[in-house]
Design a protein around this motif. Sequence first.
Motif, PDB file in Angstrom:
ATOM      1  N   LEU A 127       0.843  -1.198   0.000  1.00  0.00           N
ATOM      2  CA  LEU A 127       0.000   0.000   0.000  1.00  0.00           C
ATOM      3  C   LEU A 127       0.879   1.249   0.000  1.00  0.00           C
ATOM      4  CD1 LEU A 127      -2.883   1.160   0.251  1.00  0.00           C
ATOM      5  CD2 LEU A 127      -2.681   0.903   2.728  1.00  0.00           C
ATOM      6  N   ILE A 128       0.629   2.136  -0.960  1.00  0.00           N
ATOM      7  CA  ILE A 128       1.398   3.375  -1.063  1.00  0.00           C
ATOM      8  C   ILE A 128       0.575   4.539  -0.523  1.00  0.00           C
ATOM      9  CG2 ILE A 128       2.598   4.975  -2.612  1.00  0.00           C
ATOM     10  CD1 ILE A 128       2.976   2.682  -4.575  1.00  0.00           C
ATOM     11  N   ILE A 169       6.182  10.205   0.653  1.00  0.00           N
ATOM     12  CA  ILE A 169       5.648   8.984   0.032  1.00  0.00           C
ATOM     13  C   ILE A 169       6.086   7.792   0.890  1.00  0.00           C
ATOM     14  CG2 ILE A 169       5.646   7.514  -2.031  1.00  0.00           C
ATOM     15  CD1 ILE A 169       6.534  10.051  -3.620  1.00  0.00           C
ATOM     16  N   GLN A 170       5.160   6.897   1.157  1.00  0.00           N
ATOM     17  CA  GLN A 170       5.490   5.709   1.952  1.00  0.00           C
ATOM     18  C   GLN A 170       4.972   4.454   1.262  1.00  0.00           C
ATOM     19  OE1 GLN A 170       3.640   6.615   5.794  1.00  0.00           O
ATOM     20  NE2 GLN A 170       5.577   7.460   6.549  1.00  0.00           N
ATOM     21  N   ILE A 171       5.715   3.353   1.425  1.00  0.00           N
ATOM     22  CA  ILE A 171       5.247   2.051   0.943  1.00  0.00           C
ATOM     23  C   ILE A 171       5.148   1.114   2.148  1.00  0.00           C
ATOM     24  CG2 ILE A 171       5.637   0.099  -0.617  1.00  0.00           C
ATOM     25  CD1 ILE A 171       7.234   1.900  -2.432  1.00  0.00           C
ATOM     26  N   TRP A 172       3.963   0.525   2.304  1.00  0.00           N
ATOM     27  CA  TRP A 172       3.689  -0.376   3.427  1.00  0.00           C
ATOM     28  C   TRP A 172       3.423  -1.788   2.898  1.00  0.00           C
ATOM     29  CZ3 TRP A 172       3.285   1.442   8.603  1.00  0.00           C
ATOM     30  CH2 TRP A 172       3.399   2.836   8.743  1.00  0.00           C
ATOM     31  N   ILE A 209       4.550  17.464  10.646  1.00  0.00           N
ATOM     32  CA  ILE A 209       5.135  16.130  10.837  1.00  0.00           C
ATOM     33  C   ILE A 209       4.001  15.133  11.067  1.00  0.00           C
ATOM     34  CG2 ILE A 209       6.607  14.686  12.305  1.00  0.00           C
ATOM     35  CD1 ILE A 209       8.188  16.721  10.699  1.00  0.00           C
ATOM     36  N   VAL A 210       4.007  14.055  10.304  1.00  0.00           N
ATOM     37  CA  VAL A 210       3.030  12.988  10.498  1.00  0.00           C
ATOM     38  C   VAL A 210       3.636  11.951  11.434  1.00  0.00           C
ATOM     39  CG1 VAL A 210       1.660  11.178   9.382  1.00  0.00           C
ATOM     40  CG2 VAL A 210       2.033  13.365   8.206  1.00  0.00           C
ATOM     41  N   ASN A 211       2.980  11.725  12.572  1.00  0.00           N
ATOM     42  CA  ASN A 211       3.459  10.723  13.525  1.00  0.00           C
ATOM     43  C   ASN A 211       2.930   9.350  13.126  1.00  0.00           C
ATOM     44  OD1 ASN A 211       2.750  13.198  15.952  1.00  0.00           O
ATOM     45  ND2 ASN A 211       4.774  12.647  15.231  1.00  0.00           N
ATOM     46  N   PHE A 212       3.838   8.422  12.875  1.00  0.00           N
ATOM     47  CA  PHE A 212       3.413   7.092  12.453  1.00  0.00           C
ATOM     48  C   PHE A 212       4.293   6.026  13.103  1.00  0.00           C
ATOM     49  CE2 PHE A 212       6.417   8.872   9.427  1.00  0.00           C
ATOM     50  CZ  PHE A 212       7.359   7.862   9.271  1.00  0.00           C
ATOM     51  N   PRO A 213       3.704   4.884  13.434  1.00  0.00           N
ATOM     52  CA  PRO A 213       4.528   3.745  13.848  1.00  0.00           C
ATOM     53  C   PRO A 213       5.110   3.107  12.591  1.00  0.00           C
ATOM     54  CG  PRO A 213       2.211   3.132  13.848  1.00  0.00           C
ATOM     55  CD  PRO A 213       2.269   4.582  13.448  1.00  0.00           C
ATOM     56  N   LEU A 250       5.867  -0.695   7.566  1.00  0.00           N
ATOM     57  CA  LEU A 250       6.549   0.227   6.655  1.00  0.00           C
ATOM     58  C   LEU A 250       7.807  -0.425   6.071  1.00  0.00           C
ATOM     59  CD1 LEU A 250       6.462   3.248   5.655  1.00  0.00           C
ATOM     60  CD2 LEU A 250       8.106   3.731   7.483  1.00  0.00           C
ATOM     61  N   ILE A 251       8.024  -0.269   4.746  1.00  0.00           N
ATOM     62  CA  ILE A 251       9.265  -0.767   4.143  1.00  0.00           C
ATOM     63  C   ILE A 251      10.036   0.334   3.408  1.00  0.00           C
ATOM     64  CG2 ILE A 251       8.427  -3.134   3.914  1.00  0.00           C
ATOM     65  CD1 ILE A 251       8.199  -2.523   0.832  1.00  0.00           C
ATOM     66  N   ALA A 252       9.384   1.478   3.104  1.00  0.00           N
ATOM     67  CA  ALA A 252      10.088   2.576   2.424  1.00  0.00           C
ATOM     68  C   ALA A 252       9.430   3.901   2.787  1.00  0.00           C
ATOM     69  CB  ALA A 252      10.074   2.375   0.905  1.00  0.00           C
ATOM     70  N   ASN A 253      10.258   4.912   3.002  1.00  0.00           N
ATOM     71  CA  ASN A 253       9.767   6.231   3.408  1.00  0.00           C
ATOM     72  C   ASN A 253      10.567   7.295   2.651  1.00  0.00           C
ATOM     73  OD1 ASN A 253       8.302   8.099   5.257  1.00  0.00           O
ATOM     74  ND2 ASN A 253      10.359   8.530   6.049  1.00  0.00           N
ATOM     75  N   ILE A 254       9.909   7.977   1.715  1.00  0.00           N
ATOM     76  CA  ILE A 254      10.573   9.019   0.915  1.00  0.00           C
ATOM     77  C   ILE A 254      10.302  10.383   1.553  1.00  0.00           C
ATOM     78  CG2 ILE A 254      10.626  10.195  -1.317  1.00  0.00           C
ATOM     79  CD1 ILE A 254       9.956   7.505  -2.623  1.00  0.00           C
ATOM     80  N   VAL A 255      11.368  11.153   1.710  1.00  0.00           N
ATOM     81  CA  VAL A 255      11.303  12.431   2.418  1.00  0.00           C
ATOM     82  C   VAL A 255      11.645  13.563   1.453  1.00  0.00           C
ATOM     83  CG1 VAL A 255      12.259  13.778   4.334  1.00  0.00           C
ATOM     84  CG2 VAL A 255      12.018  11.289   4.545  1.00  0.00           C
TER      85      VAL A 255
END
Length: 480
Positions: free
Chosen positions: A364-365, A463-466, A384-388, A413-418
């Motif tokens: 899931l992106i 952008i995040q990939i879960w 800032i988005v607070n996420f586990p 979470l497997i990838a986090n683009i900043v």
Amino acid sequence: MGENCALTVYPHVLSSQYGRFDPEDRRSRHCPYLDTINRSFFSIQLLHVAVLPFVLSAGRGLKSHAYIHSVQFSHHVFLNLHTLKFYCLPDNYEIIDSSLEDITYVLKPTFTKQQIANMDKQAKLSRAYDGTTYLPGIVGLNNIKANDYANAILQALSNVPPLRNYFLEEENYKNIKRPPGDIMFLLVQRFGELMRKLWNPRNFKAHVSPHEMLQAVVLCSKKTFQITKQGDGVDFLSWFLNAFHSALGGTKKKKKTIMTDVFQGSMRIFTKKLPHPDLPAEEKEQLLQNDEYQEKMVESTFMYLTLDIPTAPLYKDEKEQLIIPQVPLFNILAKFNGITEKEYKTYKENFLKRFQLTKLPPYLIFCIKRFTKNNFFVEKNPTIVNFPITNVDLREYLSEEVQAMHKNTTYDLIANIVHDGKPAEGSYRIHVLHHGTGKWYELQDLQVTDILPQMITLSEAYIQIWKRRDDDDETKQQGA
């Protein structure tokens, strides 16, 4: 490029003490010039191999540029990039020697099914020819000028296991039929080549050039995305996913591809038209009785979810220091609970919409909407988005009747683009999870460093990939 198209990859200087081979002997297993090959220099030349001046249709004949070059500069070992065959010029014989296999493997890495199956169990460091150590897959990409936005997306997608596995094996896609003159399949070929180089355990250096991949992007996007001009990561990701789905033979409704198998989910979108706010109350009431103003529902697929963050002001504390607002991930996920309504305005009309998920994909992106465009400029929301980083359960966002069809609804979470800095001038970096070690790494172009999981949550995630957790998954993330 046919077999007669020879090129030199190693313009090395040779001494003249070696004798000449009989020109009649066109196929020799021994070449006196092999010890002159400079592999360190070769690894640099790989970045420019596509523009070397020896890709010639004239071949290796007496009047060819390759032949003349070999005589003038005493450069004797030539490589045909298409056939991966080595030749010695001006003697003009093919060189067959097992010591050259490392060079051909760097140019065209291959993986067995067993190697691919064990890819995420490997925690062993590889040693490059220049002595540096690296983890295959956790590899830097050159920033040619302003392509860090594309690098971050390419590195994120290369660490999605089913997508990676598909492209590591060329047999999976090389026979897909495309219409005559279609250039979009070039994207698929170049991405496969890049994927195999990123995961190559026998690289000469601990980084890879994305130049050929990016050239294909510029061509296939008709210069919408460029190497020399900063682009938007979400825009690039959206185009990339859809372009790949189409290039692999996918269609909007029926024909699926690896892209839809991995990333596609579905939702219900409820839309209700609103009367113009300036109308009298009685007229509004009347309009709301019309069919045009009744709520309508459509089923829709998605490749990623856009999460809206509140436009909170920047506060200052007693020391006049800016306090950046924060918001929990679950607050912005409420957009998809089937209850939360959001108003959307067009030039002429206003609508209320609400969304409810009906199918969760294996991966899931999330795209966090940080940028707002108006007529004059682009604003960035620094909230800032607070996420586990593990154990995000999305069951409550599914409609009741489909919850039973989803055995697993928990994601890690497997990838986090900043995105750092100003909208037009900022830079991109990425955090990726290495599945074999369970460690997190930060990649920014050529730089690769390890990072503590708790530091990831402090960034301006864009952008995040879960990954959806399956029954046989083990949570191996350090600090999870």
